[in-house]
Design an enzyme around this catalytic site. Structure first.
Site, PDB file in Angstrom:
ATOM      1  N   VAL A  44      35.072  12.599  13.808  1.00 23.22           N
ATOM      2  CA  VAL A  44      36.015  13.679  13.536  1.00 23.22           C
ATOM      3  C   VAL A  44      37.423  13.157  13.260  1.00 23.22           C
ATOM      4  CG1 VAL A  44      37.253  15.562  14.675  1.00 23.22           C
ATOM      5  CG2 VAL A  44      34.791  15.502  14.682  1.00 23.22           C
ATOM      6  N   LYS A  64      35.174  27.728  19.429  1.00 25.68           N
ATOM      7  CA  LYS A  64      34.389  26.540  19.081  1.00 25.68           C
ATOM      8  C   LYS A  64      33.059  26.509  19.841  1.00 25.68           C
ATOM      9  CE  LYS A  64      33.140  22.637  17.519  1.00 25.68           C
ATOM     10  NZ  LYS A  64      32.643  22.453  16.180  1.00 25.68           N
ATOM     11  N   CYS A  93      26.681  17.121  19.102  1.00 24.53           N
ATOM     12  CA  CYS A  93      27.429  18.329  19.458  1.00 24.53           C
ATOM     13  C   CYS A  93      26.609  19.482  20.022  1.00 24.53           C
ATOM     14  CB  CYS A  93      28.260  18.761  18.269  1.00 24.53           C
ATOM     15  SG  CYS A  93      29.587  17.562  18.002  1.00 24.53           S
TER      16      CYS A  93
HETATM   17  P1  NAD Z   1      33.256   9.564  18.364  1.00 26.75           P
HETATM   18  O1  NAD Z   1      32.655   9.010  19.602  1.00 26.75           O
HETATM   19  O2  NAD Z   1      32.658   9.251  17.043  1.00 26.75           O
HETATM   20  O3  NAD Z   1      34.796   9.148  18.279  1.00 26.75           O
HETATM   21  C1  NAD Z   1      35.673   9.142  19.376  1.00 26.75           C
HETATM   22  C2  NAD Z   1      36.610   7.941  19.214  1.00 26.75           C
HETATM   23  O4  NAD Z   1      37.631   8.009  20.200  1.00 26.75           O
HETATM   24  C3  NAD Z   1      35.920   6.593  19.405  1.00 26.75           C
HETATM   25  O5  NAD Z   1      36.120   5.787  18.259  1.00 26.75           O
HETATM   26  C4  NAD Z   1      36.603   5.991  20.643  1.00 26.75           C
HETATM   27  O6  NAD Z   1      36.721   4.584  20.584  1.00 26.75           O
HETATM   28  C5  NAD Z   1      37.956   6.678  20.579  1.00 26.75           C
HETATM   29  N1  NAD Z   1      38.694   6.681  21.848  1.00 26.75           N
HETATM   30  C6  NAD Z   1      38.245   6.894  23.101  1.00 26.75           C
HETATM   31  N2  NAD Z   1      39.254   6.794  23.990  1.00 26.75           N
HETATM   32  C7  NAD Z   1      40.370   6.533  23.280  1.00 26.75           C
HETATM   33  C8  NAD Z   1      41.742   6.323  23.633  1.00 26.75           C
HETATM   34  N3  NAD Z   1      42.158   6.372  24.896  1.00 26.75           N
HETATM   35  N4  NAD Z   1      42.619   6.074  22.646  1.00 26.75           N
HETATM   36  C9  NAD Z   1      42.211   6.017  21.352  1.00 26.75           C
HETATM   37  N5  NAD Z   1      40.929   6.195  20.969  1.00 26.75           N
HETATM   38  C10 NAD Z   1      40.027   6.458  21.911  1.00 26.75           C
HETATM   39  O7  NAD Z   1      33.285  11.147  18.599  1.00 26.75           O
HETATM   40  P2  NAD Z   1      33.286  12.301  17.476  1.00 26.75           P
HETATM   41  O8  NAD Z   1      31.903  12.574  17.034  1.00 26.75           O
HETATM   42  O9  NAD Z   1      34.340  12.011  16.478  1.00 26.75           O
HETATM   43  O10 NAD Z   1      33.734  13.548  18.368  1.00 26.75           O
HETATM   44  C11 NAD Z   1      35.052  13.669  18.849  1.00 26.75           C
HETATM   45  C12 NAD Z   1      35.256  15.093  19.339  1.00 26.75           C
HETATM   46  O11 NAD Z   1      35.152  16.001  18.236  1.00 26.75           O
HETATM   47  C13 NAD Z   1      34.224  15.575  20.355  1.00 26.75           C
HETATM   48  O12 NAD Z   1      34.837  16.434  21.269  1.00 26.75           O
HETATM   49  C14 NAD Z   1      33.234  16.348  19.506  1.00 26.75           C
HETATM   50  O13 NAD Z   1      32.551  17.339  20.241  1.00 26.75           O
HETATM   51  C15 NAD Z   1      34.148  16.986  18.497  1.00 26.75           C
HETATM   52  N6  NAD Z   1      33.515  17.325  17.220  1.00 26.75           N
HETATM   53  C16 NAD Z   1      32.646  16.447  16.645  1.00 26.75           C
HETATM   54  C17 NAD Z   1      32.061  16.754  15.409  1.00 26.75           C
HETATM   55  C18 NAD Z   1      31.079  15.815  14.740  1.00 26.75           C
HETATM   56  O14 NAD Z   1      30.504  16.213  13.744  1.00 26.75           O
HETATM   57  N7  NAD Z   1      30.883  14.607  15.224  1.00 26.75           N
HETATM   58  C19 NAD Z   1      32.415  17.951  14.749  1.00 26.75           C
HETATM   59  C20 NAD Z   1      33.332  18.813  15.375  1.00 26.75           C
HETATM   60  C21 NAD Z   1      33.879  18.486  16.607  1.00 26.75           C
HETATM   61  C1  UGA Z   2      27.354  21.000  13.924  1.00 28.17           C
HETATM   62  C2  UGA Z   2      27.980  22.265  13.328  1.00 28.17           C
HETATM   63  O1  UGA Z   2      27.203  22.689  12.213  1.00 28.17           O
HETATM   64  C3  UGA Z   2      29.423  22.009  12.882  1.00 28.17           C
HETATM   65  O2  UGA Z   2      29.997  23.227  12.435  1.00 28.17           O
HETATM   66  C4  UGA Z   2      30.210  21.498  14.080  1.00 28.17           C
HETATM   67  O3  UGA Z   2      31.530  21.166  13.711  1.00 28.17           O
HETATM   68  C5  UGA Z   2      29.535  20.247  14.643  1.00 28.17           C
HETATM   69  O4  UGA Z   2      28.168  20.556  14.999  1.00 28.17           O
HETATM   70  C6  UGA Z   2      30.210  19.774  15.886  1.00 28.17           C
HETATM   71  O5  UGA Z   2      30.780  20.552  16.622  1.00 28.17           O
HETATM   72  O6  UGA Z   2      30.133  18.582  16.080  1.00 28.17           O
HETATM   73  P1  UGA Z   2      26.327  18.740  12.942  1.00 28.17           P
HETATM   74  O7  UGA Z   2      25.908  18.504  14.363  1.00 28.17           O
HETATM   75  O8  UGA Z   2      27.007  17.660  12.196  1.00 28.17           O
HETATM   76  O9  UGA Z   2      27.317  20.011  12.893  1.00 28.17           O
HETATM   77  O10 UGA Z   2      25.050  19.126  12.092  1.00 28.17           O
HETATM   78  P2  UGA Z   2      24.249  20.463  11.730  1.00 28.17           P
HETATM   79  O11 UGA Z   2      24.079  20.498  10.270  1.00 28.17           O
HETATM   80  O12 UGA Z   2      24.838  21.664  12.376  1.00 28.17           O
HETATM   81  O13 UGA Z   2      22.840  20.164  12.395  1.00 28.17           O
HETATM   82  C7  UGA Z   2      22.689  20.052  13.800  1.00 28.17           C
HETATM   83  C8  UGA Z   2      21.221  19.930  14.172  1.00 28.17           C
HETATM   84  O14 UGA Z   2      20.541  21.158  13.927  1.00 28.17           O
HETATM   85  C9  UGA Z   2      20.457  18.869  13.349  1.00 28.17           C
HETATM   86  O15 UGA Z   2      19.590  18.165  14.210  1.00 28.17           O
HETATM   87  C10 UGA Z   2      19.680  19.682  12.335  1.00 28.17           C
HETATM   88  O16 UGA Z   2      18.507  19.051  11.911  1.00 28.17           O
HETATM   89  C11 UGA Z   2      19.376  20.923  13.149  1.00 28.17           C
HETATM   90  N1  UGA Z   2      19.129  22.135  12.311  1.00 28.17           N
HETATM   91  C12 UGA Z   2      20.126  22.640  11.535  1.00 28.17           C
HETATM   92  C13 UGA Z   2      17.877  22.742  12.359  1.00 28.17           C
HETATM   93  O17 UGA Z   2      16.956  22.298  13.075  1.00 28.17           O
HETATM   94  N2  UGA Z   2      17.676  23.879  11.613  1.00 28.17           N
HETATM   95  C14 UGA Z   2      18.645  24.417  10.837  1.00 28.17           C
HETATM   96  O18 UGA Z   2      18.394  25.454  10.183  1.00 28.17           O
HETATM   97  C15 UGA Z   2      19.904  23.775  10.789  1.00 28.17           C
END
Ligand code: NAD
Ligand code: UGA
Length: 441
Positions: free
Chosen positions: A11, A206, A262
């Site tokens: 993110v 969220k 997530c």
């Molecule tokens: P991630 O693990 O990929 O990234 C987190 C990063 O933060 C890592 O690179 C880590 O090294 C760094 N970090 C940890 N402690 C730190 C510090 N003290 N200073 C600087 N960097 C530090 O996680 P992510 O998937 O990017 O998720 C981050 C947040 O966003 C979570 O709360 C997640 O739920 C939310 N989110 C994720 C997604 C997604 O698609 N992955 C989508 C929406 C929201």
């Molecule tokens: C999901 C949400 O879609 C994002 O809006 C949100 O920001 C993110 O989580 C988050 O908070 O991190 P993501 O996890 O990247 O995104 O992927 P999705 O496309 O939502 O799929 C999630 C899981 O659901 C996958 O394992 C996918 O295969 C499964 N899925 C999705 C199903 O089994 N059926 C569906 O119809 C759709």
């Protein structure tokens, strides 16, 4: 605007790169020195389509910089996004250790007004705790002004750049006009629909959104179970339901359950927040239960059709939790493969990009160089991630390579390809073409 992003993971990095692309000067921070080293050279440490080009472009025009120093990034920025991980604790609570740590480090390094933004997914009321942490840790004797705000992220992995640049909405939780105006300036180039609310409501939007999407998937997975038992086809049911604009076709795909970093953790966290507030969110507990059962049903089907699993060679196509990502966090493939290994199966697997991450988790399986190498000599094949390249395979060749041409399609990817006609025994999910208790039928 000068912006800092603390945490350069899926993110944080996408947010940083995209904010630079729309004209801001962005410093991305991470504690992981190796990651920052790669990013400085324009190398993306994750697989995310389209991110690499934007990274290189904005490094070159100097709108984007990378550092391991929160101090450096904090001091030169007005807005600071916290985008660190918020993983699950054993009891399902969100672990906010990283968020607290970063809030403290921002506070001690402040040198003027800052807008501190929660981008990470956090439980409602975290904003208040972040504000308190900052207040307690501000440099003594200095009167520094700040705002805390919530700006949850809705991007999906695999289409993260597109989702960030074309948001359905931008949600901001603010408690001052100054904070709202700064947000409007940050997102102005995207011209988004904005939902402006207080911090707790933004945080809750969220968790409610992710839980609702997870519920939609579990609902369809339950429907798929009924379809199998009653001879109906879940794909047609989804199509028929999806035309109703109040329902919509998205997220009605039955399969092997949702995974990723997530949905599983956010559903757990939302159940816990509700519990702590005095409400038993029993519906969400069922969503989670159905998701776990869906993987078990899939394994049972394989056990039933193979008859004896011990020493059978099972080929797996797709390991990532969804296509177009290398992310293996809570991928359904992990539970399915481990259950089959437990039964004594031998597993060969291939994924277009997730194998390096998979190797760290699934150590007792053999990795193939392509789907054909995996299929060779297999007693059955499982399709676990619907990568586009798996639709284009030469199935006549695969049929000839396999010991027994049995295919379990965990994503209904091949539902319309007539694989039975070229000799496959084919099983999708919820297709009503079999009864779960028909042994060997
Ligand atoms: P991630 O693990 O990929 O990234 C987190 C990063 O933060 C890592 O690179 C880590 O090294 C760094 N970090 C940890 N402690 C730190 C510090 N003290 N200073 C600087 N960097 C530090 O996680 P992510 O998937 O990017 O998720 C981050 C947040 O966003 C979570 O709360 C997640 O739920 C939310 N989110 C994720 C997604 C997604 O698609 N992955 C989508 C929406 C929201
Ligand atoms: C999901 C949400 O879609 C994002 O809006 C949100 O920001 C993110 O989580 C988050 O908070 O991190 P993501 O996890 O990247 O995104 O992927 P999705 O496309 O939502 O799929 C999630 C899981 O659901 C996958 O394992 C996918 O295969 C499964 N899925 C999705 C199903 O089994 N059926 C569906 O119809 C759709």
């Amino acid at each position: 605007m000068n912006i800092a992003i603390i945490g350069s993971g899926y993110v944080g990095l996408v947010t940083g790169v995209c904010l630079a692309q729309i004209g801001h000067k962005v410093s991305c921070v991470d504690v992981d020195e190796e990651k920052i080293g790669k990013l400085k050279q324009g190398k993306v440490p994750i697989y995310e389509p389209g991110l690499g080009e934007l990274l290189k472009k904005n490094l070159k025009n100097k709108r984007l910089t990378f550092t391991t120093s929160i101090r450096e990034a904090t001091r030169k920025s007005t807005a600071i996004f916290i985008a660190v991980g918020t993983p699950s604790k054993k009891n399902g609570d969100a672990d906010l250790t990283y968020v607290e740590n970063v809030a403290r480090q921002i506070a001690v390094n402040m040198n003027g007004y800052k807008l501190i933004i929660e981008k990470s997914t956090v439980p409602a009321e975290t904003g208040k705790r972040v504000a308190r942490t900052i207040k307690m840790n501000l440099p003594r004797k200095q009167k520094l002004d700040f705002d805390v705000a919530s700006n949850p992220e809705f991007l999906r992995e695999g289409s993260a750049v597109h989702d960030f640049m074309n948001p359905d909405r931008v949600v901001i939780g603010v408690e001052s006009k100054k904070a709202e105006l700064l947000f409007r300036e940050i997102y102005k180039p995207l011209k988004p629909d904005m939902v402006v609310t207080n911090i707790s409501s933004a945080e809750l939007i969220k968790h409610a959104s992710n839980s609702f999407l997870a519920a939609k998937i579990s609902f369809m997975n339950s429907i798929s179970q009924v379809c199998e038992r009653l001879g109906a086809d879940v794909l047609k049911v989804a199509e028929g339901m999806g035309f109703d604009k109040r329902i919509g076709r998205a997220f009605l795909n039955a399969g092997i359950g949702y995974g990723g970093s997530c949905f599983p953790k956010d559903v757990d966290a939302f159940i816990r927040i509700s519990e702590k507030s005095g409400y038993d969110f029993s519906m969400l507990k069922e969503v989670r239960k159905v998701n776990e059962e869906q993987k078990t049903f899939f394994v049972r089907l394989i056990e039933d059709k193979l008859w004896i699993v011990k020493n059978k060679v099972i080929g797996v196509l797709g390991l990532a939790f969804k296509p177009d990502t290398d992310d293996m966090r809570s991928a359904p493939s992990i539970d399915i493969i481990n259950a089959l290994l437990q039964e004594g199966a031998k597993i060969k697997a291939y994924d277009p990009v997730a194998m390096p991450n998979a190797r760290k988790i699934l150590k007792k399986i053999v990795y193939g160089k392509d789907p054909y190498e995996v299929a060779k000599g297999c007693d059955c094949l499982l399709l676990l991630t619907e990568w586009d390249e798996f639709r284009k395979l030469d199935f006549k060749k695969i049929e000839a390579l396999m010991k027994q041409p049995i295919l379990f399609d965990g994503r209904n990817l091949y539902h319309d390809m007539g694989l039975e006609k070229i000799g496959f025994e084919y099983y999708g999910v919820g297709r009503g073409d079999r009864h779960v208790n028909d042994v060997g039928a």
